[in-house]
Scaffold this active site. Structure first.
Site, PDB file in Angstrom:
ATOM      1  N   ASP A 196       0.867  -1.355   0.069  1.00  8.01           N
ATOM      2  CA  ASP A 196       0.154   0.081   0.064  1.00  8.01           C
ATOM      3  C   ASP A 196       0.762   1.193   0.094  1.00  8.01           C
ATOM      4  O   ASP A 196       1.527   1.277   0.798  1.00  8.01           O
ATOM      5  CB  ASP A 196      -0.779   0.139   1.330  1.00  8.01           C
ATOM      6  CG  ASP A 196      -1.564  -1.155   1.682  1.00  8.01           C
ATOM      7  OD1 ASP A 196      -1.400  -2.145   0.906  1.00  8.01           O
ATOM      8  OD2 ASP A 196      -2.166  -1.290   2.481  1.00  8.01           O
TER       9      ASP A 196
ATOM     10  N   ARG B  18      -7.607  -1.192  11.707  1.00 13.18           N
ATOM     11  CA  ARG B  18      -6.339  -0.462  10.867  1.00 13.18           C
ATOM     12  C   ARG B  18      -6.697   0.216   9.693  1.00 13.18           C
ATOM     13  O   ARG B  18      -7.810   0.402   9.316  1.00 13.18           O
ATOM     14  CB  ARG B  18      -5.454  -1.665  10.526  1.00 13.18           C
ATOM     15  CG  ARG B  18      -6.076  -2.576   9.294  1.00 13.18           C
ATOM     16  CD  ARG B  18      -5.144  -3.622   9.037  1.00 13.18           C
ATOM     17  NE  ARG B  18      -5.483  -4.396   7.941  1.00 13.18           N
ATOM     18  CZ  ARG B  18      -6.087  -5.794   8.168  1.00 13.18           C
ATOM     19  NH1 ARG B  18      -6.124  -6.166   9.411  1.00 13.18           N
ATOM     20  NH2 ARG B  18      -6.458  -6.479   7.167  1.00 13.18           N
TER      21      ARG B  18
ATOM     22  N   GLN C 297       4.193   0.856   2.290  1.00 12.12           N
ATOM     23  CA  GLN C 297       4.364  -0.443   3.195  1.00 12.12           C
ATOM     24  C   GLN C 297       5.524  -0.986   2.476  1.00 12.12           C
ATOM     25  O   GLN C 297       5.773  -1.438   1.312  1.00 12.12           O
ATOM     26  CB  GLN C 297       3.291  -1.227   3.230  1.00 12.12           C
ATOM     27  CG  GLN C 297       2.238  -0.890   3.726  1.00 12.12           C
ATOM     28  CD  GLN C 297       2.302  -1.013   5.376  1.00 12.12           C
ATOM     29  OE1 GLN C 297       2.027  -2.142   5.812  1.00 12.12           O
ATOM     30  NE2 GLN C 297       2.580  -0.081   5.951  1.00 12.12           N
TER      31      GLN C 297
ATOM     32  N   GLU D 123     -10.443  -2.435   4.151  1.00 20.63           N
ATOM     33  CA  GLU D 123      -9.259  -2.237   4.389  1.00 20.63           C
ATOM     34  C   GLU D 123      -8.915  -0.812   3.838  1.00 20.63           C
ATOM     35  O   GLU D 123      -9.521  -0.431   2.974  1.00 20.63           O
ATOM     36  CB  GLU D 123      -7.949  -3.032   3.882  1.00 20.63           C
ATOM     37  CG  GLU D 123      -8.124  -4.323   4.490  1.00 20.63           C
ATOM     38  CD  GLU D 123      -6.842  -5.129   3.898  1.00 20.63           C
ATOM     39  OE1 GLU D 123      -6.301  -6.084   5.037  1.00 20.63           O
ATOM     40  OE2 GLU D 123      -6.623  -5.289   2.866  1.00 20.63           O
TER      41      GLU D 123
HETATM   42  C1  FRU Z   1      -3.804  -3.844   2.757  1.00 19.86           C
HETATM   43  C2  FRU Z   1      -3.041  -4.165   4.002  1.00 19.86           C
HETATM   44  C3  FRU Z   1      -3.490  -3.173   5.212  1.00 19.86           C
HETATM   45  C4  FRU Z   1      -2.440  -3.382   6.061  1.00 19.86           C
HETATM   46  C5  FRU Z   1      -1.070  -3.435   5.123  1.00 19.86           C
HETATM   47  C6  FRU Z   1      -0.351  -4.467   5.676  1.00 19.86           C
HETATM   48  O1  FRU Z   1      -3.142  -4.252   1.789  1.00 19.86           O
HETATM   49  O2  FRU Z   1      -3.515  -5.539   4.371  1.00 19.86           O
HETATM   50  O3  FRU Z   1      -4.852  -3.295   5.635  1.00 19.86           O
HETATM   51  O4  FRU Z   1      -2.567  -2.107   6.814  1.00 19.86           O
HETATM   52  O5  FRU Z   1      -1.660  -4.259   3.970  1.00 19.86           O
HETATM   53  O6  FRU Z   1       1.018  -4.238   5.161  1.00 19.86           O
END
Ligand code: FRU
Length: 608
Positions: A156, A273, A172, A325
């Site tokens: 993300d 989250r 990420q 998410e």
């Molecule tokens: C979405 C996700 C989010 C989380 C992140 C973890 O792709 O699952 O919900 O914060 O990736 O890497």
């Protein structure tokens, strides 16, 4: 026979010992680990270079490495240390420990030992210190004008904001391998949304957990007390439980300090989250929206630290085929500025229209406390109908009231297996959101951000012609086939139009428009390498919203195709891995169709 083999073995062992000796003399010290247990190694060394290079083998199990000195663990990370062969190296930055004697406490987790004894792992021959780490690109599939990390795994986009002429994009990131682990926030900066510069990561795991997705705001009026104009980041601390934490930056997002009072929001469900924060003008307060299982929870705050729960949205609305998410909540207007609505973006995995991950959204109103959807509960709206558009969120504080969105161009079904190794995954091109109507419903379109028009490369082809059963063929610019293709057309009724990208290996991607059903599709069955996942080869399809297909813009990069129909009213993003670039583009039609213009532009975007 036996003695001969023994002698050969002995000779080989002597050779290795000699080689190691020479390596030592050359200063390339490889200290020997001690093995206190079957899956436990301890490696002592003096930190005298910037990095320890760790050899990775992607298909082995995970080892946990803890850096210890003065009897205290200073850092802990997970890495797939090479058991049989080295796929690539990752750098562990030890510059902060220079001159110290440090102990690497290494524990093999899970079933790592099924490959033999821990002592026999090849990694022990290859772990070494180094003054530098080579990030020169070695991936033929690395995009030319899409954002990618220099190395390591990315999912993300996180915390995107605009300030002082710069777009900041965090993401990420796993710095210790090209698969998901050790979530950090990596960091890149751009002045035009197209050319990105990679900078050092800003947030690393701590005792509250790894750093999951979130957002940033520019706190212009110092509501949090970190300073006027401070950048405040919100992220999920993914520890034993998922909680929400904050960090702040007083140097425009280049470095962050974690807030001492973390976590600031504690939940009561396991999937809790991805906080997304924005200033709500009408409320005169901040709002925060986060994902909690299969709904979104909304909070408010005056100071970014103390949050009050306001309401939840989602039960019975839209698609619930997977976990909700990465939410976003923002006002979006029609191109003429006359209509404005609140849009709640909800990424969902799985459950997407093409399987796996995708981005749905809801339109409606929001009073700072409750979001009210203006469609029937069973209506589902998708921002993109491709298979590789996920975790899409917008920039805070974007100029001119724009809502600029970026998506991760992959799908959790196969993201960790795509055929690249130095890095994994790219982000989509930036898109400007707008509102439009179709059949009494309000939709959100996403057009390629205006920068792609303003800074476009040179035109390499301009043609107008009548397309028919005999294919019209155009060569793509340069040798890398990376370009933008723009087509304006007037399709005949009940006709089928085919646009195909081809290379010399017989690999192709076909985009088809069926004017009898107003359906647009993309087929990547024969696009190149597809066998790494059963879920990858596919045809994605979408209704063409806003009437007949009149305009199609295709953004082709080394490993992705994004198509925008009718100015972004229907969008489809798919990644592809051709074994050589697509070189030509053909147009065919089952009935005579007027192609008013076919323009092809070079991928080289100008600097602003
Ligand atoms: C979405 C996700 C989010 C989380 C992140 C973890 O792709 O699952 O919900 O914060 O990736 O890497």
């Amino acid at each position: 026979m036996k003695t001969k083999a023994m002698t050969r073995k002995k000779l080989f062992a002597m050779f290795i010992a000699l080689a190691q000796c020479f390596a030592c003399l050359a200063g390339d010290v490889k200290p020997a680990p001690a093995f206190p247990g079957k899956s436990h190694a301890m490696l002592r060394l003096e930190a005298n270079e910037r990095f320890i290079l760790l050899p990775v083998e992607e298909k082995t199990g995970i080892c946990n490495i803890s850096i210890i000195y003065d009897n205290k663990s200073r850092q802990s990370l997970n890495v797939r240390l090479a058991a049989n062969k080295v796929d690539y190296y990752v750098p562990l930055d030890i510059s902060g420990h220079k001159g110290r004697e440090i102990l690497l406490d290494i524990n093999a987790l899970g079933d790592v030992l099924k490959n033999g004894s821990f002592k026999d792992y090849v990694c022990w021959q290859h772990i070494r210190q180094s003054a530098d780490f080579d990030t020169a690109n070695r991936e033929p599939h690395r995009p030319l004008y899409h954002h990618t990390p220099a190395y390591g795994w990315m999912n993300d986009p996180n915390g995107m904001f605009y300030n002082n002429g710069e777009y900041h994009l965090y993401y990420q990131w796993n710095p210790y391998g090209s698969q998901w682990e050790n979530m950090h926030w990596g960091h890149s900066v751009s002045r035009d949304l197209i050319h990105w510069e990679n900078r050092p990561a800003v947030l690393a795991p701590d005792d509250l957990g790894t750093i999951f997705s979130g957002s940033c705001v520019v706190d212009k009026n110092n509501t949090a007390g970190f300073g006027a104009g401070a950048i405040v980041a919100f992220y999920t601390s993914a520890g034993k439980k998922q909680t929400q934490s904050i960090a702040y930056s007083t140097d425009n997002g280049n470095t962050f300090t974690k807030y001492h009072g973390n976590p600031v929001i504690i939940g009561d469900v396991p999937d809790f989250r991805d906080p997304n924060v924005f200033w709500n003008e009408e409320l005169g307060k901040w709002n925060l929206i986060l994902a909690a299982g299969q709904e979104m929870r909304i909070y408010s705050s005056a100071d970014l630290k103390n949050w009050t729960y306001e309401s939840s949205f989602g039960k019975g609305f839209g698609n619930h085929g997977g976990v909700w998410e990465c939410p976003d909540l923002m006002k979006v207007s029609s191109p003429d500025g006359k209509t404005e609505k609140w849009v709640l973006v909800c990424n969902i995995n799985p459950g997407g229209p093409a399987g796996g991950s995708a981005t749905q959204y809801f339109t409606g109103s929001f009073d700072g406390r409750t979001f009210t959807c203006d469609s029937k509960p069973e209506t589902t709206k998708w921002l993109d109908y491709g298979k590789d558009h996920y975790a899409a969120v917008s920039f805070d504080n974007a100029p001119d009231g724009r809502q600029v969105l970026v998506a991760w161009m992959s799908n959790w079904q196969y993201a960790d297996r795509v055929p690249t190794q130095q890095y994994r995954s790219a982000n989509s091109i930036a898109r400007d959101l707008f509102l439009f109507n179709d059949g009494g419903e309000t939709y959100v379109g996403s057009a390629p951000s205006q920068e792609y028009l303003k800074l476009r490369g040179k035109k390499t082809l301009h043609k107008s012609f009548s397309a028919g059963r005999k294919a019209f063929t155009a060569q793509l610019p340069d040798d890398d086939g990376t370009c933008e293709i723009k087509i304006s057309l007037d399709p005949a009724e009940n006709s089928k139009l085919q646009f195909t990208l081809n290379n010399d290996k017989g690999e192709k991607v076909t985009v088809e428009y069926d004017s009898s059903t107003d359906t647009l599709s993309m087929n990547r069955h024969e696009s190149g390498t597809t066998g790494f996942s059963n879920e990858f080869a596919c045809r994605t399809a979408a209704p063409v919203l806003g009437g007949t297909l009149k305009e199609l813009r295709m953004f082709v990069d080394k490993s992705s195709i994004e198509i925008f129909a009718n100015g972004g009213r229907t969008v489809m993003t798919n990644i592809v891995f051709p074994s050589e670039p697509y070189k030509s583009f053909t147009i065919e039609s089952s009935k005579k169709t007027k192609v008013k213009s076919l323009d092809i532009y070079d991928k080289t975007y100008k600097r602003p």
